[in-house]
Design a protein around this motif. Structure first.
Motif, short mmCIF file in Angstrom:
data_model
loop_
_atom_site.label_atom_id
_atom_site.label_comp_id
_atom_site.label_asym_id
_atom_site.label_seq_id
_atom_site.Cartn_x
_atom_site.Cartn_y
_atom_site.Cartn_z
N GLY A 195 0.81 -1.21 0.00
CA GLY A 195 0.00 0.00 0.00
C GLY A 195 0.84 1.27 0.00
N PHE A 208 3.14 0.73 -4.02
CA PHE A 208 2.43 0.80 -5.30
C PHE A 208 1.98 2.20 -5.67
N PRO A 209 1.35 2.96 -4.78
CA PRO A 209 0.95 4.32 -5.18
C PRO A 209 2.15 5.21 -5.51
N ALA A 231 -2.14 1.30 -9.47
CA ALA A 231 -3.38 1.26 -8.70
C ALA A 231 -4.13 -0.01 -9.04
N TRP A 255 -8.30 -8.51 -5.87
CA TRP A 255 -7.22 -7.53 -5.98
C TRP A 255 -6.55 -7.28 -4.64
N HIS A 271 -2.62 -7.84 -4.18
CA HIS A 271 -1.89 -6.71 -3.60
C HIS A 271 -1.11 -7.17 -2.36
#
Length: 85
Positions: A46, A49-50, A55, A62, A66
């Motif tokens: 979290g 990735f951003p 996204a 997902w 993730h």
């Protein structure tokens, strides 16, 4: 946080930890350790990735993907630390 979301987070964490242990060839830590690795891995993903511009969609699938990617990264880092020590 509601009870249902806590249970969902633990289920996703457990599955992600188990999957990451299989992907990383047996570097799992048992069921409780896998839950922790999965939850921490999801948190790590979290953050990463951003920042990279990725996204993922919502939903269970997902979230599992993730968290699994984050847990694999975490297990890789733990393996590097163990080898250095």
């Amino acid at each position: 946080m509601q009870f249902g979301s806590l249970i969902g987070m633990l289920i996703v964490g457990a599955l992600a930890g188990w999957l990451s242990g299989k992907i990383m060839q047996g570097r799992g830590f048992g069921i409780l350790g896998n839950i922790i690795v999965g939850v921490v891995g999801a948190f790590l993903a979290g953050l990463i990735f951003p920042a990279l511009g990725f996204a993922a969609g919502g939903g269970f699938f997902w979230s599992l993907i993730h968290a699994t990617i984050g847990a694999v990264i975490l297990l890789f880092l733990i393996g590097l630390i163990r080898r250095a020590g």
